[in-house]
Scaffold this motif. Structure first.
Motif, PDB file in Angstrom:
ATOM      1  N   LEU A  21      -9.743  11.260   0.577  1.00  0.00           N
ATOM      2  CA  LEU A  21     -10.577  10.274  -0.123  1.00  0.00           C
ATOM      3  C   LEU A  21     -11.116  10.864  -1.413  1.00  0.00           C
ATOM      4  O   LEU A  21     -11.069  10.218  -2.466  1.00  0.00           O
ATOM      5  N   ARG A  22     -11.614  12.073  -1.353  1.00  0.00           N
ATOM      6  CA  ARG A  22     -12.135  12.736  -2.557  1.00  0.00           C
ATOM      7  C   ARG A  22     -11.032  12.910  -3.600  1.00  0.00           C
ATOM      8  O   ARG A  22     -11.235  12.673  -4.800  1.00  0.00           O
ATOM      9  N   ARG A  23      -9.848  13.288  -3.146  1.00  0.00           N
ATOM     10  CA  ARG A  23      -8.737  13.511  -4.084  1.00  0.00           C
ATOM     11  C   ARG A  23      -8.321  12.216  -4.773  1.00  0.00           C
ATOM     12  O   ARG A  23      -8.053  12.196  -5.978  1.00  0.00           O
ATOM     13  N   LEU A  24      -8.272  11.119  -4.011  1.00  0.00           N
ATOM     14  CA  LEU A  24      -7.836   9.849  -4.570  1.00  0.00           C
ATOM     15  C   LEU A  24      -8.836   9.270  -5.569  1.00  0.00           C
ATOM     16  O   LEU A  24      -8.464   8.502  -6.461  1.00  0.00           O
ATOM     17  N   LEU A  25     -10.120   9.639  -5.408  1.00  0.00           N
ATOM     18  CA  LEU A  25     -11.147   9.102  -6.305  1.00  0.00           C
ATOM     19  C   LEU A  25     -11.346   9.940  -7.559  1.00  0.00           C
ATOM     20  O   LEU A  25     -11.881   9.441  -8.555  1.00  0.00           O
ATOM     21  N   MET A  26     -10.954  11.185  -7.500  1.00  0.00           N
ATOM     22  CA  MET A  26     -11.146  12.065  -8.660  1.00  0.00           C
ATOM     23  C   MET A  26     -10.332  11.569  -9.849  1.00  0.00           C
ATOM     24  O   MET A  26      -9.224  11.072  -9.703  1.00  0.00           O
ATOM     25  N   LEU A  34       0.813  -1.210   0.000  1.00  0.00           N
ATOM     26  CA  LEU A  34       0.000   0.000   0.000  1.00  0.00           C
ATOM     27  C   LEU A  34       0.848   1.262   0.000  1.00  0.00           C
ATOM     28  O   LEU A  34       0.319   2.363  -0.148  1.00  0.00           O
ATOM     29  N   ARG A  35       2.139   1.124   0.151  1.00  0.00           N
ATOM     30  CA  ARG A  35       3.020   2.291   0.024  1.00  0.00           C
ATOM     31  C   ARG A  35       3.180   2.698  -1.435  1.00  0.00           C
ATOM     32  O   ARG A  35       3.654   3.801  -1.724  1.00  0.00           O
ATOM     33  N   ASP A  36       2.805   1.792  -2.336  1.00  0.00           N
ATOM     34  CA  ASP A  36       2.752   2.114  -3.756  1.00  0.00           C
ATOM     35  C   ASP A  36       1.426   2.816  -4.022  1.00  0.00           C
ATOM     36  O   ASP A  36       0.352   2.247  -3.819  1.00  0.00           O
ATOM     37  N   ASN A  37       1.472   4.076  -4.479  1.00  0.00           N
ATOM     38  CA  ASN A  37       0.258   4.864  -4.628  1.00  0.00           C
ATOM     39  C   ASN A  37      -0.724   4.241  -5.609  1.00  0.00           C
ATOM     40  O   ASN A  37      -1.942   4.340  -5.429  1.00  0.00           O
ATOM     41  N   ASN A  38      -0.224   3.582  -6.655  1.00  0.00           N
ATOM     42  CA  ASN A  38      -1.122   2.942  -7.621  1.00  0.00           C
ATOM     43  C   ASN A  38      -1.892   1.786  -6.979  1.00  0.00           C
ATOM     44  O   ASN A  38      -3.091   1.605  -7.233  1.00  0.00           O
ATOM     45  N   ILE A  39      -1.208   0.995  -6.160  1.00  0.00           N
ATOM     46  CA  ILE A  39      -1.870  -0.116  -5.473  1.00  0.00           C
ATOM     47  C   ILE A  39      -2.847   0.419  -4.431  1.00  0.00           C
ATOM     48  O   ILE A  39      -3.957  -0.102  -4.275  1.00  0.00           O
ATOM     49  N   LEU A  40      -2.463   1.481  -3.727  1.00  0.00           N
ATOM     50  CA  LEU A  40      -3.362   2.098  -2.753  1.00  0.00           C
ATOM     51  C   LEU A  40      -4.657   2.550  -3.421  1.00  0.00           C
ATOM     52  O   LEU A  40      -5.758   2.302  -2.910  1.00  0.00           O
ATOM     53  N   ARG A  41      -4.539   3.200  -4.566  1.00  0.00           N
ATOM     54  CA  ARG A  41      -5.733   3.658  -5.290  1.00  0.00           C
ATOM     55  C   ARG A  41      -6.607   2.479  -5.712  1.00  0.00           C
ATOM     56  O   ARG A  41      -7.841   2.535  -5.611  1.00  0.00           O
ATOM     57  N   ARG A  42      -5.979   1.422  -6.205  1.00  0.00           N
ATOM     58  CA  ARG A  42      -6.753   0.266  -6.670  1.00  0.00           C
ATOM     59  C   ARG A  42      -7.553  -0.351  -5.535  1.00  0.00           C
ATOM     60  O   ARG A  42      -8.737  -0.664  -5.678  1.00  0.00           O
ATOM     61  N   VAL A  43      -6.898  -0.556  -4.385  1.00  0.00           N
ATOM     62  CA  VAL A  43      -7.580  -1.154  -3.240  1.00  0.00           C
ATOM     63  C   VAL A  43      -8.681  -0.228  -2.726  1.00  0.00           C
ATOM     64  O   VAL A  43      -9.790  -0.673  -2.401  1.00  0.00           O
ATOM     65  N   LEU A  44      -8.382   1.060  -2.669  1.00  0.00           N
ATOM     66  CA  LEU A  44      -9.381   2.020  -2.188  1.00  0.00           C
ATOM     67  C   LEU A  44     -10.597   2.048  -3.102  1.00  0.00           C
ATOM     68  O   LEU A  44     -11.748   2.072  -2.629  1.00  0.00           O
ATOM     69  N   PRO A  64     -14.416   1.314   8.122  1.00  0.00           N
ATOM     70  CA  PRO A  64     -13.119   1.648   8.731  1.00  0.00           C
ATOM     71  C   PRO A  64     -11.948   1.497   7.764  1.00  0.00           C
ATOM     72  O   PRO A  64     -10.981   2.251   7.854  1.00  0.00           O
ATOM     73  N   LYS A  65     -12.033   0.529   6.846  1.00  0.00           N
ATOM     74  CA  LYS A  65     -10.921   0.327   5.929  1.00  0.00           C
ATOM     75  C   LYS A  65     -10.781   1.507   4.973  1.00  0.00           C
ATOM     76  O   LYS A  65      -9.670   1.918   4.633  1.00  0.00           O
ATOM     77  N   ILE A  66     -11.904   2.078   4.531  1.00  0.00           N
ATOM     78  CA  ILE A  66     -11.847   3.245   3.647  1.00  0.00           C
ATOM     79  C   ILE A  66     -11.219   4.424   4.373  1.00  0.00           C
ATOM     80  O   ILE A  66     -10.360   5.125   3.817  1.00  0.00           O
ATOM     81  N   ASP A  96     -21.198 -11.717  -5.675  1.00  0.00           N
ATOM     82  CA  ASP A  96     -20.797 -12.145  -7.004  1.00  0.00           C
ATOM     83  C   ASP A  96     -19.891 -11.132  -7.672  1.00  0.00           C
ATOM     84  O   ASP A  96     -19.275 -11.410  -8.697  1.00  0.00           O
ATOM     85  N   SER A  97     -19.843  -9.906  -7.154  1.00  0.00           N
ATOM     86  CA  SER A  97     -19.006  -8.884  -7.765  1.00  0.00           C
ATOM     87  C   SER A  97     -17.556  -9.084  -7.372  1.00  0.00           C
ATOM     88  O   SER A  97     -17.241  -9.771  -6.415  1.00  0.00           O
ATOM     89  N   GLY A  98     -16.658  -8.438  -8.118  1.00  0.00           N
ATOM     90  CA  GLY A  98     -15.237  -8.557  -7.816  1.00  0.00           C
ATOM     91  C   GLY A  98     -14.825  -7.799  -6.585  1.00  0.00           C
ATOM     92  O   GLY A  98     -13.755  -8.021  -6.038  1.00  0.00           O
ATOM     93  N   TYR A  99     -15.676  -6.863  -6.123  1.00  0.00           N
ATOM     94  CA  TYR A  99     -15.288  -6.027  -4.999  1.00  0.00           C
ATOM     95  C   TYR A  99     -15.263  -6.823  -3.702  1.00  0.00           C
ATOM     96  O   TYR A  99     -14.416  -6.623  -2.846  1.00  0.00           O
ATOM     97  N   ALA A 100     -16.221  -7.721  -3.543  1.00  0.00           N
ATOM     98  CA  ALA A 100     -16.253  -8.520  -2.321  1.00  0.00           C
ATOM     99  C   ALA A 100     -15.031  -9.405  -2.227  1.00  0.00           C
ATOM    100  O   ALA A 100     -14.482  -9.623  -1.157  1.00  0.00           O
ATOM    101  N   GLU A 101     -14.570  -9.903  -3.381  1.00  0.00           N
ATOM    102  CA  GLU A 101     -13.386 -10.763  -3.374  1.00  0.00           C
ATOM    103  C   GLU A 101     -12.173 -10.002  -2.892  1.00  0.00           C
ATOM    104  O   GLU A 101     -11.341 -10.520  -2.160  1.00  0.00           O
ATOM    105  N   ALA A 102     -12.089  -8.728  -3.277  1.00  0.00           N
ATOM    106  CA  ALA A 102     -10.923  -7.937  -2.901  1.00  0.00           C
ATOM    107  C   ALA A 102     -10.926  -7.574  -1.426  1.00  0.00           C
ATOM    108  O   ALA A 102      -9.875  -7.437  -0.823  1.00  0.00           O
ATOM    109  N   SER A 103     -12.127  -7.418  -0.836  1.00  0.00           N
ATOM    110  CA  SER A 103     -12.172  -6.939   0.538  1.00  0.00           C
ATOM    111  C   SER A 103     -12.445  -8.017   1.559  1.00  0.00           C
ATOM    112  O   SER A 103     -12.241  -7.813   2.739  1.00  0.00           O
ATOM    113  N   GLN A 104     -12.928  -9.192   1.112  1.00  0.00           N
ATOM    114  CA  GLN A 104     -13.286 -10.241   2.054  1.00  0.00           C
ATOM    115  C   GLN A 104     -12.728 -11.573   1.594  1.00  0.00           C
ATOM    116  O   GLN A 104     -13.465 -12.537   1.422  1.00  0.00           O
ATOM    117  N   CYS A 105     -11.433 -11.621   1.359  1.00  0.00           N
ATOM    118  CA  CYS A 105     -10.798 -12.857   0.915  1.00  0.00           C
ATOM    119  C   CYS A 105     -10.746 -13.842   2.071  1.00  0.00           C
ATOM    120  O   CYS A 105     -10.257 -13.524   3.141  1.00  0.00           O
TER     121      CYS A 105
END
Length: 404
Positions: free
Chosen positions: A345-350, A243-253, A333-335, A380-389
């Protein structure tokens, strides 16, 4: 009967190193004579290590198992702030390579007995004088234990050049300490049968060397102005996702935001009552002063917009549901941990193509689907897989140990 070791002797040696790592938390570790990387495969789970290196003269043996040191599914689905880089080299432990200087821990597990006595002198100079690590763990067979193995004549392995008694090992280790500024503790693994431990000692004797002065003191023999040489061949290198990689941080967020926005939208759509608005208002109120500055003290509600972004009071299909960022930030809490603040949060999503924000960038717009589509499970979405492995790193580590 021959002595029976439980756990097996090679696992006891590896566990000795792992226990040392747990206690001392070295950041940079190199295993000399890493072979098929079995020790490295265990050490990669200890994420206090930031750089994990293996060196062996047999490149083919290293290549056989090197890809097992790469990141696993959990490392990509649930990256942490920990950093880990793995590097594997082909080279001789009697040759210097500047990339291995200044490590916290160097291990040589059942290695030195494969060297000639002349090469052992070069090994000592390279490891203790040139590499100059904070700590070194050396294990080697104890020849006093050999009579307990029935039918054993000569050395334990055809490639061994020597096997030392405890006195011989102690003599070499103390000489190294005197020449290069270390002290040493002697121990071992593989206990003898009852009543014989004091007479024959451990099956594998171990010396744990500590540089005088520890991490805060560099040996005078370590010359920072010396010209570094690079004699090893790099076979494999990889950086673990962090998560110190900004690109990975954005993807997870983004995954977390889309998952929770969809979850809140479905909750509102299923209830289709005023209770939904009251629940969201309650969530915003709990934000309190933490979000008041970003929102100007005004409360937000979940509401629908048409394709032009205009607010509508009715709940018609094929419209966008607006999920305020303040609600997302306070509900998950994770967000909040990933973004740090509502403004961040707003800046990272823009400007992220996967997230549609409202015109004032204060809310996420989630497309409202047809009724039959809404019946699909959110998981069934990919988001649950990323956050609840559900497949944990601990389970994957146990699989490695089971296959060892």
């Amino acid at each position: 009967m021959d002595p029976v070791f439980s756990p097996p002797l090679h696992r006891q040696r590896h566990q000795f190193v792992i226990d040392f790592v747990k206690r001392n938390k070295p950041r940079k570790v190199v295993d000399l004579g890493c072979g098929e990387c079995s020790l490295l495969q265990k050490l990669k789970f200890h994420r206090e290590i930031e750089l994990l290196v293996g060196v062996d003269i047999d490149g083919a043996k290293v290549k056989k198992k090197m890809h097992g040191l790469g990141p696993m599914s959990t490392d990509y689905l649930q990256p942490t702030y920990d950093q880990l880089r793995v590097e594997l080299y082909q080279g001789s432990v009697t040759q210097k390579d500047g990339r291995l200087r200044g490590f916290d821990l160097v291990t040589g597990i059942e290695l030195i007995e494969h060297l000639t006595l002349a090469d052992l002198e070069h090994f000592s100079e390279v490891v203790f004088g040139y590499m100059n690590p904070v700590a070194v763990i050396i294990s080697t067979p104890n020849s006093e234990f050999n009579p307990l193995f029935s039918g054993l004549t000569g050395f334990r392995h055809i490639d061994h050049k020597f096997e030392w008694t405890r006195a011989e090992f102690h003599s070499w280790a103390l000489k190294v300490c005197l020449e290069y500024g270390y002290d040493v503790e002697f121990t071992g693994v593989g206990k003898a049968p009852p009543g014989q431990q004091e007479r024959v000692g451990f099956c594998s004797q171990i010396g744990v060397f500590h540089r005088l002065g520890g991490r805060n003191c560099c040996n005078l023999l370590f010359d920072d102005d010396a010209e570094d040489v690079f004699s090893y061949k790099l076979l494999y290198s990889i950086n673990y996702p962090s998560l110190r990689d900004n690109n990975i941080l954005r993807r997870v967020l983004v995954c977390e935001v889309l998952y929770w926005a969809e979850k809140l939208k479905r909750r509102c759509t299923e209830e289709k009552t005023a209770a939904c608005g009251a629940e969201i208002n309650s969530s915003v109120e709990q934000c309190g002063r933490r979000v008041s500055e970003d929102q100007g003290g005004e409360k937000e509600e979940l509401f629908r917009r048409n394709s032009q972004g205009q607010q509508e009071s009715s709940c018609k299909p094929n419209r966008c549901v607006s999920v305020p960022l303040a609600v997302l930030w306070s509900s998950c809490p994770k967000i909040s941990a990933l973004s740090g603040s509502l403004t961040n949060l707003r800046r990272l999503l823009m400007d992220n193509p996967e997230v549609q924000l409202s015109q004032d960038s204060s809310a996420v717009l989630v497309q409202e689907q047809e009724l039959e589509e809404e019946s699909h499970d959110l998981e069934d979405s990919g988001y649950a897989e990323a956050s609840q492995c559900s497949y944990s790193a601990e389970e994957e580590r146990e699989n490695w140990e089971a296959s060892d």
